[in-house]
Design a protein around this motif. Structure first.
Motif, mmCIF file in Angstrom:
data_model
loop_
_atom_site.group_PDB
_atom_site.id
_atom_site.type_symbol
_atom_site.label_atom_id
_atom_site.label_comp_id
_atom_site.label_asym_id
_atom_site.label_seq_id
_atom_site.Cartn_x
_atom_site.Cartn_y
_atom_site.Cartn_z
ATOM 1 N N CYS A 53 1.728 -8.801 7.733
ATOM 2 C CA CYS A 53 2.891 -8.131 7.148
ATOM 3 C C CYS A 53 4.106 -9.066 7.206
ATOM 4 N N CYS A 78 9.582 -2.197 6.250
ATOM 5 C CA CYS A 78 8.639 -2.504 5.166
ATOM 6 C C CYS A 78 9.390 -2.864 3.891
ATOM 7 N N GLY A 82 3.049 -4.289 -0.731
ATOM 8 C CA GLY A 82 1.773 -3.812 -1.251
ATOM 9 C C GLY A 82 0.569 -4.450 -0.592
HETATM 10 S S1 SF4 Z 1 3.594 -2.938 2.416
HETATM 11 FE FE1 SF4 Z 1 5.208 -2.941 3.955
HETATM 12 S S2 SF4 Z 1 4.175 -2.599 5.893
HETATM 13 FE FE2 SF4 Z 1 2.622 -3.198 4.410
HETATM 14 S S3 SF4 Z 1 2.403 -5.403 4.652
HETATM 15 FE FE3 SF4 Z 1 3.904 -5.082 3.025
HETATM 16 S S4 SF4 Z 1 5.902 -5.050 4.037
HETATM 17 FE FE4 SF4 Z 1 4.347 -4.809 5.647
#
Ligand code: SF4
Lengths: 267, 500
Positions: A53, A78, A82
């Motif tokens: 992430c 986040c 995606g």
């Molecule tokens: S969607 Fe959000 S939580 Fe998932 S890897 Fe990407 S940034 Fe991280």
């Protein structure tokens, strides 16, 4: 003139009828945690995927109560890249297309496989929990401290498609007229003074909404660096948080409904 | 493109201004940027549009912190040199006005975030002064940093006499978030996400520049289909933002019908972005090695959906844009407003629609990105008069070319687009990766420098707005206060891209 009229009549009503609909299936949406998938996971596999992430929003930790591991996903960090719904094994992370994503409490942005939290009630009340006085209409002042994506989505929330004004929400050009302060961006040191002065110029009671992952946690800019503070709540009491990078215009409308305690739409 | 250490040209710091002036005499050469790696040298990127190459000059500061400023002989360097002082404590001596690009009191006076020597004391306090206009009846009108609408912050100090603007002083830097520094701290594979946030209205262009510069340092080539998918993304971004800018102009001119139609149509352009990438701002789509899509991405389905949306959008756009530009009120209001003559545009090195509106045929899509646009884009959209009308008309023309480009690009299958090239683990050591991309505002440059371990030691982002802010300030001189918003909008500059 005539041409414009004909076009407008032909176009009909562009405004979406359905209120707070899900995002379209092509959209990346936000991630959500599937508890069952987590419980039944293949424990041999390890958790290296969580380290991919970009903002370190996913962590695996020792469970509070039992001898187990728990997974936390902080939507406040986040940036909706995606990645995790795609790479998490066995569907532990799913795509969530709901636009009802605003919360009043920062802790409610942390999705966890741990003990189901009694939503909000267990947590300390938001810093400025106020009587529900803004029932009919509110006026918003937007202060941008970021990269413009969130600003563009706040603007879009006022366009003919989403038409936030139909809910009695108005954009005002002076903090003196505003009930709600919407803040976007990671609040760099250069903007702190202007932001504080805007806030101080607002009549009380006043509410603050942090829009987007930078305003909530600093996002990709990190929690703290020489130029930024890593989020609005480092310097102002925040009444609602809308995750996303940027959040969908409907989610921004949802945030306003949430701080207004709108009977149906804040849920 | 990649520039290795041995290809760097060493120029003595005392000769820099003359060398540069000499070089820029040839109109095919352009100043890309002036910066430093760590405060011990001045780095100058010179572009050659005829050869489609770039040269990197290094001028060692010989342990000192000053060098003779370039700006007195090459005016367009003045903003770059102001940043040298803020970011590195480098003192360009003889600079006509070494004003800080930061905001007052935000940072410690000794802070030089990108300097190698963090204990280096500032040679003197930062200059935050405003130019004072004196005379009978002159007064100052402060605007911002927080503006009435929903836009980024910046401060304008207008000195006026009656209704006429005599001088505009810009104060930017409110959005300085330490982006360039942070780009040297996070893993290079993640840098694209932060680059997108340098200015998110330019997310696709920034991600593309990041990818091209990194691919040069990784020494990899990507597939033709992936390149096409990226170009589609870049053109959708241009389309959406140009529509927003023309629509914003309609708002400022009080033409509600066209303004509202354009904001609805911009929604459709964003929908195209979402269909392609899953994000209305094309975030996370372009990555080193190709494009990044989820495993359920279906090239053919996406292409067909995009095609049908495109077919719906284009006639609606043509109609509303022409109604807008045919409106005599619009023409009269914008004609001769905020004029930038050709000579000034050249001297200040303007880029993008603002340059093309003053008759400068510089579009990096034709000069540097041939591969992406070969056979499709032939001529840059040009106007001559350099006023707000010309800038609007250039955008309108470019909306039309983007529509045509997209139509062509969507003819072929996107099926293979998703297969990204596997990336090597590390970047080439002691080298520079350079990318030049035509963002909707104009020439965007990313320059990445690596050390002997292949780690990023300096990441430079040169947003097109950096070239154009001065021109906006000059354009409003002798205009009415009431025309300031229209002038400003006709340049459509980025605050976040400038401040970083
Ligand atoms: S969607 Fe959000 S939580 Fe998932 S890897 Fe990407 S940034 Fe991280």
């Amino acid at each position: 003139m005539l041409k414009s009229l004909v076009r407008i009549i032909k176009a009909g009503t562009a405004t979406q009828k359905e209120i707070l609909p899900d995002q379209s299936p092509e959209s990346r949406g936000l991630p959500a945690v599937n508890r069952d998938a987590w419980e039944n996971r293949d424990r041999e596999r390890g958790y290296d995927w969580t380290k991919l992430c970009p903002t370190g929003a996913i962590t695996v930790r020792q469970s509070d109560s039992k001898d187990e591991l728990d997974l936390d996903l902080d939507l406040g960090r986040c940036i909706a890249c995606g990645l995790c719904p795609d790479i998490s094994p066995e569907g532990i992370i799913e795509k969530n297309l709901s636009t009802k994503t605003a919360v009043k409490n920062r802790r409610d942005l942390i999705l966890s496989t741990g003990q189901p939290k009694e939503k909000t009630s267990q947590n300390p009340a938001p810093p400025q929990a106020k009587e529900n006085i803004f029932q009919g209409s509110v006026a918003i002042r937007v202060v941008s401290t970021g990269c413009s994506a969130c600003d563009l989505e706040v603007s879009a929330a006022f366009n003919p498609i989403f038409d936030m004004e139909r809910f009695g929400i108005q954009l005002v050009a002076s903090p003196r007229l505003a009930d709600i302060l919407m803040v976007t961006g990671p609040v760099g040191k250069g903007m702190q003074k202007a932001l504080m002065r805007t806030y101080e110029a607002m009549p009380e009671p006043r509410l603050v909404i942090a829009v987007g992952s930078c305003a909530i946690s600093g996002g990709m800019h990190g929690e703290k660096n020489y130029a930024s503070t890593g989020g609005v709540d480092a310097i102002l009491p925040v009444d609602a948080y809308v995750p996303g990078c940027p959040p969908h215009p409907w989610s921004i409308i949802h945030a306003v409904m949430t701080v207004m305690d709108h009977k149906q739409l804040s849920k | 493109m990649k520039i290795t250490a041995d290809q760097i040209k060493n120029i003595a710091k005392h000769d820099l201004r003359h060398e540069l002036k000499q070089r820029l005499k040839n109109k095919d050469n352009r100043l890309g940027l002036v910066t430093s790696i760590d405060g011990e040298q001045v780095l100058t990127l010179v572009l050659d549009c005829a050869d489609k190459t770039a040269e990197l000059w290094q001028s060692d500061l010989e342990g000192a912190s000053e060098y003779p400023a370039v700006s007195p002989v090459v005016p367009q360097a003045h903003w770059f040199e102001r940043r040298l002082k803020d970011l590195f404590h480098i003192e360009p001596t003889g600079h006509p006005r070494l004003k800080s690009t930061f905001t007052e009191n935000a940072f410690d006076g000794n802070l030089a975030p990108l300097a190698l020597d963090q204990n280096k004391k500032a040679p003197g306090p930062r200059d935050f002064s405003y130019l004072k206009v004196e005379g009978k009846g002159v007064y100052e009108l402060p605007v911002g940093p927080v503006h009435a609408g929903i836009i980024e912050p910046g401060h304008f100090r207008l000195s006026c006499q009656g209704e006429v603007i005599q001088n505009l002083e810009l104060k930017l830097g409110y959005l300085h978030r330490g982006v360039e520094k942070r780009l040297t701290e996070i893993p290079w594979k993640l840098s694209r996400h932060l680059c997108e946030q340098a200015a998110s209205d330019t997310a696709a262009a920034n991600a593309l520049a990041n990818a091209i510069a990194l691919e040069a340092l990784l020494e990899i080539e990507i597939s033709e289909t992936a390149r096409r998918a990226r170009t589609i993304a870049l053109e959708i971004e241009r389309l959406a933002m140009h529509i927003a800018d023309v629509g914003g102009m309609a708002v400022d001119l009080g033409i509600a019908a066209e303004a509202s139609t354009l904001s609805r149509l911009r929604g459709q352009a964003l929908r195209m972005a979402e269909l392609l990438s899953g994000s209305r701002f094309l975030k996370g789509f372009i990555c080193p090695g190709g494009i990044n899509v989820n495993s359920d991405f279906a090239g053919e389905r996406t292409r067909i959906a995009l095609k049908s949306l495109h077919a719906e959008l284009s006639p609606a756009l043509y109609e509303v844009l022409h109604t807008f530009t045919d409106n005599t009120y619009v023409q009269e209001r914008l004609e001769n407003t905020g004029k930038i003559p050709h000579s000034l545009a050249e001297e200040f090195g303007l880029v993008g629609p603002a340059a093309r509106a003053s008759g400068i045929a510089y579009d990096t899509r034709t000069t540097f990105n041939q591969g992406l646009y070969k056979d499709i884009l032939l001529e840059p959209a040009l106007e001559k008069s350099g006023d707000a009308l010309a800038r609007t008309l250039v955008r309108v023309k470019e909306i039309e070319t983007s529509i045509t480009i997209l139509e062509k690009l969507l003819e072929e299958s996107l099926d293979e687009a998703a297969s990204a090239v596997a990336l090597p683990e590390s970047l080439k050591a002691n080298s520079f990766g350079v990318a030049i991309v035509e963002a909707f505002r104009g020439e965007l440059i990313h320059l990445i420098a690596t050390d002997s371990d292949g780690a990023i030691v300096r990441y430079v982002i040169k947003d097109p707005s950096l070239n154009n802010w001065t021109a906006m300030a000059i354009a409003v001189r002798n205009e009415l206060i009431a025309d300031f918003p229209v002038c400003n909008k006709s340049f459509s500059l980025s605050y976040s891209g400038h401040d970083l």
